[in-house]
Design an enzyme around this catalytic site. Sequence first.
Site, mmCIF file in Angstrom:
data_model
loop_
_atom_site.group_PDB
_atom_site.id
_atom_site.type_symbol
_atom_site.label_atom_id
_atom_site.label_comp_id
_atom_site.label_asym_id
_atom_site.label_seq_id
_atom_site.Cartn_x
_atom_site.Cartn_y
_atom_site.Cartn_z
ATOM 1 N N CYS A 129 48.155 47.131 36.324
ATOM 2 C CA CYS A 129 47.133 46.439 35.538
ATOM 3 C C CYS A 129 47.235 46.823 34.053
ATOM 4 C CB CYS A 129 45.748 46.728 36.111
ATOM 5 S SG CYS A 129 44.542 45.433 35.724
ATOM 6 N N HIS A 150 46.321 44.961 41.566
ATOM 7 C CA HIS A 150 45.831 46.205 42.163
ATOM 8 C C HIS A 150 46.373 46.379 43.586
ATOM 9 C CE1 HIS A 150 42.434 47.174 39.251
ATOM 10 N NE2 HIS A 150 42.944 46.046 38.803
ATOM 11 N N GLU A 161 46.269 48.900 45.501
ATOM 12 C CA GLU A 161 45.544 49.837 46.358
ATOM 13 C C GLU A 161 44.627 49.132 47.358
ATOM 14 O OE1 GLU A 161 42.550 48.400 43.986
ATOM 15 O OE2 GLU A 161 44.436 49.225 43.239
#
Length: 389
Positions: free
Chosen positions: A273, A363, A365
């Site tokens: 990001c 992202h 995660e």
Amino acid sequence: MTTSTRGAAKAPAVLVLEDGRIFRGRAYGAVGETFGEAVFSTGMTGYQETLTDPSYHRQVVVMTAPHVGNTGVNDEDPESSRIWVAGYVVRDPARVPSNWRSQRSLDEELVKQGVVGISGIDTRALTRHLRERGAMRVGIFSGEGIAADADLLAKVQAAPQMKGADLSAEVATKETYVVPAIGPDGEAVPIGAAKFTVAAVDLGIKGMTPHRMAERGIEVHVLPATATVEDVYAVQPDGVFFSNGPGDPATADHAVSVMQGVLARKTPLFGICFGNQILGRALGFGTYKLKYGHRGINQPVQDRTTGKVEITAHNHGFAVDAPLDKVSETAYGRAEVSHVCLNDNVVEGLQLLDQPAFSVQYHPEAAAGPHDAAYLFDRFVNLMEAERA
């Protein structure tokens, strides 16, 4: 932001955009006034992770899903220690949460943390307005003594813009902390005994990100945004990570300088990001503000190195200006665009071809969001393994 926590359920509220468009509804969360950049998120789930994502600092989030709050709030899902959004906009808030993990309602949490919101407005019309006109400054005002529309508009137009905002240091940790690696038995590995050590520069990191690395046997030292190159290498890292975060990457000169120091040493590097935008700048590319950005957990991205398409979680209003059709020569070797958004061809990833460094604009995660991009953490591990070998 000024807030009160009393009378939210009945108080009138008004949302004022900087171009003069006005929406009237009811207070949701705290009563008062707040200002920020109006953006919309297309996720139908994961509102707790959205609210606590530091990348949303100074942004008023409009939820495109019409019904929000039905799963309540718990103490396990936050991505940081607090709610970071400047304001919250929903159409139909849940009256009663219904989930076995819920510990309190979303409305109660917003009141507790002083987050001013508005409900009962046509969020579809507001989203279409932002798509056509672009993200812009906004104010939410609630309570019985709301001022005249012209006075509210003047307040909104006097609020700071997101372009040119330097915000990472406002949301990052002030002190270094360590997330220990997780062993095969699920227990924490003693500090210093992990398979790999990573220095993670916190520009607004989400809690799940170092956890994903810890699951892969990595001991993560999370450093403040103000960390120097010397601070990074004092950790004796096998790899260096640059996190997500808020603000305009054009202001992040310090982070760019630190990343260039890492690139000069050819240490395995991974950015996500904001970290992707920092890598772009470190390589000599420019950045620019998107009209309304990418926010949500359903953005299609193609990994050009494999040809696979993944559904990904995004939260960015800026992007890297790099050529899609050629390999670029940089001060650190050849670089290319590795990932691209299939909706609008925005650059979603970069990689160097002559040293171990790559980044993505989204992202991986998956908090909240799909798990399609989890392989990127494995790719980072592979780079560190290759470097060690």
